[in-house]
Write a protein that holds these residues in place. Structure first.
Motif, PDB file in Angstrom:
ATOM      1  N   ASP A   1     -94.895  47.238   9.566  1.00  0.00           N
ATOM      2  CA  ASP A   1     -95.437  47.153   8.201  1.00  0.00           C
ATOM      3  C   ASP A   1     -95.452  48.529   7.545  1.00  0.00           C
ATOM      4  OD1 ASP A   1     -95.868  44.481   8.488  1.00  0.00           O
ATOM      5  OD2 ASP A   1     -97.976  44.689   9.082  1.00  0.00           O
ATOM      6  N   LYS A   2     -95.876  49.476   8.344  1.00  0.00           N
ATOM      7  CA  LYS A   2     -95.970  50.833   7.796  1.00  0.00           C
ATOM      8  C   LYS A   2     -94.587  51.368   7.418  1.00  0.00           C
ATOM      9  CE  LYS A   2     -99.064  53.705   9.641  1.00  0.00           C
ATOM     10  NZ  LYS A   2     -99.855  54.437  10.650  1.00  0.00           N
ATOM     11  N   LEU A   3     -93.616  51.066   8.269  1.00  0.00           N
ATOM     12  CA  LEU A   3     -92.258  51.516   7.959  1.00  0.00           C
ATOM     13  C   LEU A   3     -91.724  50.837   6.701  1.00  0.00           C
ATOM     14  CD1 LEU A   3     -90.416  51.755  11.403  1.00  0.00           C
ATOM     15  CD2 LEU A   3     -90.913  53.596   9.800  1.00  0.00           C
ATOM     16  N   ALA A   4     -92.051  49.560   6.609  1.00  0.00           N
ATOM     17  CA  ALA A   4     -91.602  48.822   5.416  1.00  0.00           C
ATOM     18  C   ALA A   4     -92.246  49.409   4.161  1.00  0.00           C
ATOM     19  CB  ALA A   4     -91.975  47.355   5.559  1.00  0.00           C
ATOM     20  N   ASN A   5     -93.489  49.783   4.294  1.00  0.00           N
ATOM     21  CA  ASN A   5     -94.213  50.414   3.189  1.00  0.00           C
ATOM     22  C   ASN A   5     -93.560  51.739   2.796  1.00  0.00           C
ATOM     23  OD1 ASN A   5     -96.261  50.542   1.320  1.00  0.00           O
ATOM     24  ND2 ASN A   5     -97.628  51.657   2.709  1.00  0.00           N
ATOM     25  N   VAL A   6     -93.170  52.506   3.818  1.00  0.00           N
ATOM     26  CA  VAL A   6     -92.497  53.790   3.578  1.00  0.00           C
ATOM     27  C   VAL A   6     -91.189  53.543   2.811  1.00  0.00           C
ATOM     28  CG1 VAL A   6     -91.290  55.713   4.691  1.00  0.00           C
ATOM     29  CG2 VAL A   6     -93.475  54.907   5.592  1.00  0.00           C
ATOM     30  N   GLN A   7     -90.455  52.561   3.270  1.00  0.00           N
ATOM     31  CA  GLN A   7     -89.166  52.266   2.642  1.00  0.00           C
ATOM     32  C   GLN A   7     -89.351  51.882   1.179  1.00  0.00           C
ATOM     33  OE1 GLN A   7     -86.747  49.674   4.962  1.00  0.00           O
ATOM     34  NE2 GLN A   7     -84.890  50.362   3.918  1.00  0.00           N
ATOM     35  N   THR A   8     -90.392  51.115   0.929  1.00  0.00           N
ATOM     36  CA  THR A   8     -90.671  50.699  -0.444  1.00  0.00           C
ATOM     37  C   THR A   8     -90.951  51.900  -1.339  1.00  0.00           C
ATOM     38  OG1 THR A   8     -91.612  48.672   0.416  1.00  0.00           O
ATOM     39  CG2 THR A   8     -92.165  49.251  -1.867  1.00  0.00           C
ATOM     40  N   HIS A   9     -91.800  52.792  -0.852  1.00  0.00           N
ATOM     41  CA  HIS A   9     -92.153  53.978  -1.645  1.00  0.00           C
ATOM     42  C   HIS A   9     -90.917  54.831  -1.915  1.00  0.00           C
ATOM     43  CE1 HIS A   9     -96.406  53.336  -1.882  1.00  0.00           C
ATOM     44  NE2 HIS A   9     -96.556  53.294  -0.562  1.00  0.00           N
ATOM     45  N   ILE A  10     -90.108  54.994  -0.898  1.00  0.00           N
ATOM     46  CA  ILE A  10     -88.907  55.827  -1.075  1.00  0.00           C
ATOM     47  C   ILE A  10     -87.956  55.162  -2.057  1.00  0.00           C
ATOM     48  CG2 ILE A  10     -86.863  56.768   0.095  1.00  0.00           C
ATOM     49  CD1 ILE A  10     -88.662  57.040   2.601  1.00  0.00           C
ATOM     50  N   SER A  11     -87.806  53.879  -1.908  1.00  0.00           N
ATOM     51  CA  SER A  11     -86.919  53.146  -2.810  1.00  0.00           C
ATOM     52  C   SER A  11     -87.412  53.228  -4.249  1.00  0.00           C
ATOM     53  CB  SER A  11     -86.827  51.680  -2.377  1.00  0.00           C
ATOM     54  OG  SER A  11     -86.367  51.613  -1.053  1.00  0.00           O
ATOM     55  N   ASN A  12     -88.730  53.260  -4.415  1.00  0.00           N
ATOM     56  CA  ASN A  12     -89.306  53.362  -5.758  1.00  0.00           C
ATOM     57  C   ASN A  12     -89.374  54.801  -6.248  1.00  0.00           C
ATOM     58  OD1 ASN A  12     -89.683  50.607  -5.901  1.00  0.00           O
ATOM     59  ND2 ASN A  12     -91.735  50.716  -5.028  1.00  0.00           N
ATOM     60  N   ASN A  13     -88.764  55.695  -5.450  1.00  0.00           N
ATOM     61  CA  ASN A  13     -88.735  57.123  -5.792  1.00  0.00           C
ATOM     62  C   ASN A  13     -90.111  57.798  -5.731  1.00  0.00           C
ATOM     63  OD1 ASN A  13     -86.670  58.937  -6.140  1.00  0.00           O
ATOM     64  ND2 ASN A  13     -87.085  59.177  -8.335  1.00  0.00           N
ATOM     65  N   ASP A  14     -91.066  57.164  -5.023  1.00  0.00           N
ATOM     66  CA  ASP A  14     -92.339  57.856  -4.736  1.00  0.00           C
ATOM     67  C   ASP A  14     -92.120  58.688  -3.477  1.00  0.00           C
ATOM     68  OD1 ASP A  14     -93.586  56.565  -6.851  1.00  0.00           O
ATOM     69  OD2 ASP A  14     -94.116  54.835  -5.595  1.00  0.00           O
ATOM     70  N   LEU A  15     -91.336  59.742  -3.668  1.00  0.00           N
ATOM     71  CA  LEU A  15     -90.832  60.459  -2.495  1.00  0.00           C
ATOM     72  C   LEU A  15     -91.934  61.198  -1.731  1.00  0.00           C
ATOM     73  CD1 LEU A  15     -87.462  61.861  -3.878  1.00  0.00           C
ATOM     74  CD2 LEU A  15     -87.887  59.793  -2.535  1.00  0.00           C
ATOM     75  N   SER A  16     -92.864  61.805  -2.486  1.00  0.00           N
ATOM     76  CA  SER A  16     -93.915  62.571  -1.820  1.00  0.00           C
ATOM     77  C   SER A  16     -94.776  61.661  -0.951  1.00  0.00           C
ATOM     78  CB  SER A  16     -94.779  63.276  -2.874  1.00  0.00           C
ATOM     79  OG  SER A  16     -95.840  63.932  -2.246  1.00  0.00           O
ATOM     80  N   LEU A  17     -95.224  60.564  -1.527  1.00  0.00           N
ATOM     81  CA  LEU A  17     -96.048  59.611  -0.779  1.00  0.00           C
ATOM     82  C   LEU A  17     -95.234  59.007   0.370  1.00  0.00           C
ATOM     83  CD1 LEU A  17     -98.610  57.953  -0.400  1.00  0.00           C
ATOM     84  CD2 LEU A  17     -97.747  56.333  -2.111  1.00  0.00           C
ATOM     85  N   GLY A  18     -94.028  58.622   0.065  1.00  0.00           N
ATOM     86  CA  GLY A  18     -93.177  58.020   1.090  1.00  0.00           C
ATOM     87  C   GLY A  18     -92.952  58.967   2.261  1.00  0.00           C
TER      88      GLY A  18
END
Lengths: 385, 586
Positions: free
Chosen positions: A7-24
């Protein structure tokens, strides 16, 4: 609900995909810390070094992050039990100056993965309670147990895992990095692992540009980040923080709170966190439980939730309108109490979930509102009494 | 260089946090550099002028180098302390092993020792350079030359003074003055302290010298090993002389007024004998001493033959060799050989110089002194009659002796036990001082000083009261003080333990920690002293009606090794309390 590693990895992928790079990226570092694999440590460190260099390219950065996520997703992690009791206090109390001030009695239990907010006005016993829980201050009555600590060691050994960060952190000497390495070494992290893990913590808490700085060269916020980095190197079971948000700007406050929330729910080392703060809303946003102290008497927010919030709606707002205009606007609602402290209005309505009606009343009466918040579920209400 | 330092530093930090924290490797490197520096300074300090004028054994203290060392140690320690106190595992509640302070203690001790040992290396540098000036073969040869030449040269430091020109008293002759009765004494080669021999009862031993009836013997003294007086010595007869019959005394001129300047065995002295005096005064070997006596007997027959047969060339060559030795050490000297040899002929070979004995022992020394003074006056009169305006000889013998004293030190000294113990003690004091601030809160330490002072005053008053109200007995003050100290220390310790375990205020507990820390070094010596006092007993002495004190093994325990070692052990045990203190809630 506890998130799994995937789940956490999926969350990371979502943030990165949404260009929330710092959070991701920060959440990706958390996943790597959960994996505890030096190859991934090195990958993160290399990525950070590359990002700080002159060849940085955002699209390539995103690709490399996603590549790492992909590689991490191939790893299976055993999920730890996130509901272990770490601290159990029963009828904990302490008195000062005879009977002029009494804290408690307080009953509380902290479990792994929980973040507790400790709020209250100055001088109501927040620091005292934290120090009592940290075994830094003796208690007068009640019991304090740490179920995770059962190996029969000394109190000193307990305090190596029961970490308390005071509001004013003590000065340290030498470089930031050497201090972290020194701490890690005492916790048995030696050799290459020492270097890698320290750099990972430096990266995790955004200290990379400051890793060779001295204490005097850091702002208050980064000093707090350093303390957090040092603390998490110690793999603590319980973390007690006294006003960690003081002297931090709003963004920094949010960042640290989010980091704490994420780290408390670590898969490899979940821990319990209690933090005191005056930043009620920020704390309430991330805290699993909130404890309000007034004159040493505790009130738990979840107790409020069950009893009051369905019966009343409490709104805090700021506007330039006169009191008569406001009363007129609220004429269609059942106002229990309207309080003005000179800057902010706080109004209590009969009935729950009326925020949208209050906003509609302002619109209907063309009252410009600068700020509005529903504090029905917030300990903010308790400050009014 | 910086990269290498960073690499080493990182390695230590990652693998050996205690080494990194204590900075011992860096202190050791600094200490080694300092030791090398001091060795080189010591080596370069020594030259012939230094050897002639200065003494190796106290030059470190006498020179400004001790100040330089002190300043360097203070500076090094200041920098070290700045680094050391920057990190503290205990104050941050980092996990530390039970032997944390023991290891830290050892590391600090090693580091401080390396900073203090330049005292040794400086002296070793002095000794090493000094040793380059002579080897054993040369030394032996030079001693032979000096000792033989010394028979012909005055050994006084200032030859211009009459009083300094006194020739040594007769050797090995003496006058027996005892009223004793020993029959057939001639058959007793080593007759002991029996004052039984009376010269008057043994006319067969009489001899007449210049109209005086004399008997002669050589004697020596030996401790009688009596328990009542360890300094009591008995005189033993070593040999009896028939002066005119056996040795033809009138010819043995140099027996009477010369002595050994320096003994070969001087350089073989026991290495443990490190008192300063042994390096200097032993040079003036007592003419009655065994060492000088033995060598003297080796030289005397040859010298006697030279005198008897007036082999002036041999004497001349000997003195020339002596001059070469002086020249080698660049010592100031002047000897007008030809005139000096004439002087020797006129003065030293004259038989009347042997008329030095008197049958009255009480007057013997007085007469001897009177004679030698007069004789010196005569000698000087001869010199004054000469056509020279300057003395016939001048030898700076004191400086020569100084050189040989330094040779002895260089050959034998090294590092003595006492010096080593002294340096170890200083290093241990430094370790305990610096470790103290590793864990004790500074404010509490400051508060503990006046509190401890008050405590001492109160105890002094209690002691005074106890002393005044207790009947006298031997060792009363030591016993009262010992008991009082141990009771008070024990009380403090129990109070501290109570404080660590109970709800006693943490700050007050810190003050107790300090107070106990102050008294730890005294516990062992006071305890031993007290036990010694309590276990000693009196017995009737074997020599007279009084009593003497007998001691038990406690008395033998009062040695530096036990006192220092015991203090270290107690400190190491004490450090185990530190974690208890830090875990304690306020």
């Amino acid at each position: 609900m506890n998130k799994t590693y995937q789940d956490k990895l999926a969350n990371v992928q979502t943030h990165i995909s949404n260009n929330d790079l710092s959070l991701g990226f920060r959440l990706l570092v958390d996943c790597v810390l959960d994996v505890k694999d030096s190859a991934f440590y090195k990958a993160i460190i290399a990525l950070t070094e590359w990002r700080e260099g002159s060849n940085y390219n955002e699209s390539e950065y995103v690709d490399r992050l996603l590549q790492l996520v992909q590689e991490l997703s191939l790893i299976q992690l055993n999920e730890s039990n996130n509901n272990t009791c770490l601290l159990a206090a029963k009828q904990l109390s302490k008195r000062y100056g005879g009977n002029r001030f009494q804290l408690g009695p307080i009953d509380l239990e902290i479990h792994t993965g929980e973040v507790w907010g400790l709020v209250g006005e100055n001088g109501n016993g927040k620091t005292t309670l934290l120090r009592m829980l940290a075994k830094d201050l003796k208690t007068e009555a009640g019991s304090l147990e740490f179920p995770f600590y059962t190996d029969g060691g000394t109190l000193y050994d307990l305090r190596t895992q029961l970490t308390y960060i005071p509001q004013r952190t003590p000065k340290w000497f030498g470089s930031l990095k050497s201090n972290l390495k020194f701490a890690a070494n005492h916790y048995g992290i030696k050799g290459e692992e020492n270097e890698l893990l320290v750099l990972m913590m430096i990266i995790r808490f955004g200290l990379w540009p400051y890793r060779n700085h001295q204490w005097s060269e850091l702002s208050s916020g980064y000093k707090m980040r350093f303390e957090l980095a040092r603390t998490f190197l110690r793999a603590p079971k319980i973390l007690l923080l006294d006003e960690p948000l003081a002297n931090l700007d709003v963004l920094a406050q949010q960042l640290i709170l989010e980091d704490l929330k994420s780290l408390s729910k670590s898969i490899s080392n979940p821990l319990g966190i209690i933090l005191s703060s005056q930043q009620l809303f920020e704390v309430e946003k991330i805290a699993d439980k909130v404890l309000f102290l007034r004159n040493g008497v505790p009130t738990f927010l979840n107790e409020l939730e069950g009893i009051e919030h369905t019966e009343k709606t409490v709104i805090e707002f700021d506007c330039e309108a006169t009191r008569e205009a406001i009363n007129t606007a609220f004429s269609s609602l059942k106002v229990v109490e309207l309080h003005f402290n000179g800057g902010i209005y706080i109004v209590t309505f009969e009935g729950g979930n009326l925020t949208h009606k209050v906003m509609q009343a302002f619109i209907d009466h063309q009252i410009e509102v600068k700020y509005l918040r529903d504090i029905s579920k917030s300990t903010r209400r308790l400050f009014l009494k | 260089m910086k990269a290498l330092y960073l690499k080493i530093d990182k390695y230590l930090l990652e693998h050996f946090p205690l080494l990194w924290h204590s900075k011992t490797p860096y202190v050791l490197i600094g200490g080694i550099v300092l030791n090398i520096l001091f060795f080189v300074i010591g080596f370069l300090t020594v030259d012939l002028s230094f050897l002639a004028k200065d003494e190796l054994w106290d030059h470190y203290i006498d020179s400004y180098l001790v100040l330089l060392h002190l300043v360097l140690v203070v500076i090094a320690n200041s920098f070290w302390a700045l680094g050391f106190y920057k990190k503290n595992a205990i104050r941050h509640y980092y996990p530390v092993s039970p032997l944390y302070f023991t290891k830290l203690f050892a590391l600090l001790f090693v580091g401080f020792m390396s900073l203090l040992t330049p005292f040794f290396t400086y002296n070793l540098g002095l000794q090493a350079k000094t040793s380059t000036y002579i080897n054993d073969t040369e030394l032996s040869k030079e001693i032979d030359i000096i000792n033989q030449a010394n028979l012909f040269l005055p050994s006084s430091e200032n030859p211009y003074l009459f009083t300094k020109r006194v020739h040594p008293s007769i050797f090995p002759l003496d006058h027996i003055s005892y009223d004793a009765n020993l029959s057939n004494w001639e058959n007793v080669p080593e007759f002991a302290n029996q004052p039984t021999y009376s010269p008057y009862d043994h006319p067969e031993n009489n001899d007449t010298i210049d109209g005086l009836i004399c008997q002669f013997y050589t004697s020596y003294y030996r401790s009688n090993n009596k328990e009542c007086d360890e300094y009591d010595e008995d005189e033993y007869l070593k040999k009896f002389y028939f002066p005119s019959k056996q040795f033809q005394l009138e010819r043995l001129s140099f027996y009477n007024y010369s002595n050994i300047a320096i003994s070969q065995s001087y350089f073989d002295a026991n290495q443990d004998d490190d008192s300063y005096s042994s390096y200097y005064y032993y040079i003036d070997t007592d003419e009655y001493g065994e060492d000088g006596n033995t060598e003297y007997r080796q030289y005397a027959p040859k010298m006697h033959r030279w005198i008897k047969q007036q082999e002036m060339d041999s004497i001349k060559h000997l003195i020339q060799d002596y001059q070469k030795v002086l020249g080698k050490y660049e010592l100031e000297s002047f000897i007008d050989l030809d005139n000096y040899l004439n002087y020797l002929k006129q003065v030293s070979f004259h038989p009347k110089r042997y008329n030095l004995v008197h049958k009255s022992a009480g007057k013997f020394h007085q007469e001897n002194l009177k004679f030698t003074y007069q004789q010196s006056a005569k000698d000087m009169a001869i010199l004054a009659d000469s056509t020279y305006n300057q003395p016939l000889f001048y030898v700076d013998q004191s400086r020569l002796m100084n050189i040989y004293g330094n040779f002895k030190y260089a050959k034998q000294h090294g590092v003595t036990k006492d010096e080593l113990i002294g340096v170890i003690l200083i290093a241990l004091l430094m370790v305990t001082f610096f470790l103290f601030f590793e864990f004790v809160p500074f404010i509490q330490m400051l508060l503990s000083i006046p509190i401890t002072g008050g405590f001492v005053i109160i105890n002094a008053l209690v002691f005074a009261f106890l002393y005044e109200t207790t009947p006298y007995y031997s060792g009363k003050s030591e016993t009262i003080l010992g008991f009082q100290f141990l009771l008070v220390t024990g009380g403090l310790f129990l109070w501290l333990l109570y404080g660590l375990k109970s709800h006693l205020n943490k700050k007050f507990t810190a003050i107790l920690m300090c107070m106990v820390y102050y008294v730890i070094p005294f516990i062992i010596p006071v305890f031993i002293q007290l036990m010694d006092q309590l276990t000693r007993y009196e017995i009737i002495g074997p020599c007279y009606s009084g009593t003497i004190t007998e001691f038990t093994f406690w008395h033998d325990l009062m040695i530096p090794q036990v006192i220092i070692g015991g203090g270290v052990v107690l400190y190491l045990l004490y450090y185990r309390l530190v974690k208890l203190y830090y875990a304690k809630a306020e």
